[in-house]
Every structure is written in structure tokens, then in C-alpha cells.
Design an enzyme around this catalytic site. Structure first.
Site, short mmCIF file in Angstrom:
data_model
loop_
_atom_site.label_atom_id
_atom_site.label_comp_id
_atom_site.label_asym_id
_atom_site.label_seq_id
_atom_site.Cartn_x
_atom_site.Cartn_y
_atom_site.Cartn_z
N CYS A 45 7.72 -3.94 38.58
CA CYS A 45 7.48 -4.27 39.98
C CYS A 45 8.13 -5.62 40.23
CB CYS A 45 5.98 -4.34 40.26
SG CYS A 45 5.54 -4.96 41.90
N CYS B 204 13.53 -3.46 44.61
CA CYS B 204 12.16 -2.95 44.43
C CYS B 204 12.29 -1.67 43.63
CB CYS B 204 11.50 -2.69 45.78
SG CYS B 204 9.90 -1.86 45.67
#
Length: 287
Positions: A96, A208
Site C-alpha cells: 500500500c 497505488c
């Protein structure tokens, strides 16, 4: 069209499977706020198919892109600690970008095993750009993180970096993995700041881990010839090196398992997806 990327007691939902005999192998935890980290897991599994994999995602606090740094650090420490108490971890990958930019120092201070983070692939994007304009597509938290700005200052002084933060795109990727359709008009709206430019970025950093799941749809919206890059392959190589460098690693014969923070209708619907990625069981992680 754009080109695709280059480079304790628990409640459970289980698939009815038989345990195949498998050799002992080290345990790797892949963590993300949602299911975007599966894109990183895929890259790692290609290099290291025989590891014991745990995938944990925080569906209670998702998405992290709008959360404070303090909250994210405390939350990630809590979740990794809970997994570590149940499994002999050899390595943790924080799949992440948002969590990586704020939580890595605290994780590395607390745990003895190596912790790998995901950061925007700005350096390789700068090498690939032809028009000198690179776009960073990420959550708002990642776009404004001091770590990201430092990467730009170090590696992109000769390029123009266009920043675009979107949490909506994270939701779109989650919807796709849950079997939903991705409306191209939604993507066009999100990307409008770039699509309306006279000279838009010719190279896009997917900052991302959710976004590589949308490369097919993004390629239909971005200008023809646009390149998309992410750090998944580099993270996989780093993970492989760290695993090979360890001695006396505790191995596991357990089957792969996924953990969420709460079981609900959405996680019920997600189970077949997780099974297709090699996680036959989904359990709630008590924290």
C-alpha cells in the site's frame, strides 16, 4: 490506446479444499488497506511460487488515502502484530503506497523480520518518458507525502511531474475485483485534468497498488502510446533477495490464508476472487 504496464478463535469463510502435500516454506505477509495489494502479490508469487502467503486487508478502515498518518501507523502496527502472533513471519510487504510512506520506520523499529514497502516508481518513469512529462496517479495522501516529494526532487529534476490524487479510483478498482463494471466515463472524469492538457503526460506512474488492476480500462482512456509503470516487479525482486539472504527461517506447511478485519456480505462476495488468487480461506483477524 495506452500501453499496459512494463514492468485464537476466528470466524471464517472457507473453500472446500483438500490440503495438498507441500514442502515447508517461509511465510510472507502481504498487507494492504484493500485488495489492491493482490497486484503486488501476483508479482511476488511469480518469482517465489512456493512461499506460504498470508494476505491481510483492512476492510474496516479502508480506504487509507484520507486517513491521518498517525492513524495509519497505529493501525498497521496493530494488524501486523496480530498476524505475527499467529504465524512465524519471514517477511512483510506493505503493499500500500499510502501506508508505506508513513509506517515503514515504525514497523522496522518494532519487528526483527524485514519489512518491504511500496513507493511510486518515479525513477523508472523518468527514464521512459519521451516528452519530459510524467504523471503520478495516486491517493491524495501519497501525492502530498514528503517521501513522494523527496523522490521527485531526487530523480525528476529534468522532468515536469503532474500530480493527480484520487481516492475514487481506488473504489473503482475494488468494485472491479468484486465483479462490478468499470464505467469508462468515470475514468475520463477522474483523468480530465490530464486529458485536457495540451501536452499530457506520456508516462504514468501508478502510485497505488490498486491501479494496476485497472490497466486495461485506463489504456482505453489515456492517449495512445501512454506508458504505465508501477513498482510491483521491483518489489518482487527485493522480496526474493531478502528471503534468499535469511538463515534459519521458520517454515510452514499451512495453506495460504487471507485475513480481513470484519466479515460481511462484501467479504462473502470477495471469497471466490481470493480463491482464484490462491487463498482458499478468508478469516476475521481479531485485533
Amino acid at each position: 490506446m495506452a500501453t499496459k504496464p512494463q514492468d485464537a478463535n476466528t470466524t471464517s469463510r472457507e473453500a472446500i479444499t483438500s490440503k495438498a502435500d507441500s514442502p515447508p516454506r517461509p511465510t510472507a505477509l502481504i498487507f494492504d488497506s484493500g485488495v489492491g495489494g493482490l497486484s503486488v502479490y501476483q508479482e511476488i508469487r511469480q518469482l517465489l511460487p512456493d512461499l506460504h502467503y498470508i494476505y491481510a486487508f483492512d476492510n474496516v478502515a479502508f480506504p487509507y488515502g484520507e486517513k491521518s498518518g498517525e492513524f495509519i501507523v497505529e493501525r498497521v502496527l496493530e494488524i501486523v502484530t496480530a498476524v505475527q502472533q499467529r504465524h512465524p513471519l519471514a517477511i512483510v510487504v506493505i503493499a500500500c503506497n499510502t501506508a508505506s510512506t508513513v509506517s515503514l520506520p515504525a514497523l522496522r523499529e518494532r519487528f526483527a523480520f524485514p519489512v518491504v514497502g511500496v513507493v511510486p516508481a518515479i525513477k523508472p518513469a523518468v527514464r521512459l518518458t519521451r516528452n519530459g512529462v510524467v504523471g503520478l496517479l495516486a491517493t491524495r495522501a501519497t501525492v502530498h507525502a514528503s517521501y513522494t516529494l523527496d523522490l521527485i526532487a531526487r530523480f525528476a529534476t529534468d522532468c515536469k511531474i503532474e500530480l493527480l490524487g484520487s481516492s475514487e479510483l481506488v473504489e473503482v478498482a475494488e468494485t472491479k475485483l468484486h465483479g462490478g463494471v468499470v464505467p469508462l466515463e468515470v475514468l475520463k472524469k477522474i483523468l480530465h485534468p490530464w486529458l485536457s492538457m495540451r501536452e499530457p503526460p506520456d508516462t504514468i506512474v501508478l502510485g497505488c497498488t490498486h491501479f494496476p488492476l485497472l490497466t486495461e480500462e485506463l489504456a482505453q482512456v489515456l492517449p495512445e502510446g501512454t506508458r504505465m509503470v508501477d513498482s510491483g516487479a521491483a518489489i518482487a525482486r527485493r522480496t526474493a533477495w531478502l528471503i534468499s539472504s535469511q538463515e534459519n527461517v521458520i517454515s510452514s506447511q499451512d495453506e495460504n490464508i487471507a485475513y480481513c478485519m470484519a466479515l460481511d456480505e462484501d467479504t462473502d462476495a470477495l471469497l471466490p476472487v481470493l480463491q482464484s488468487y490462491g487463498f482458499p480461506k478468508l478469516q476475521k483477524l481479531p485485533i
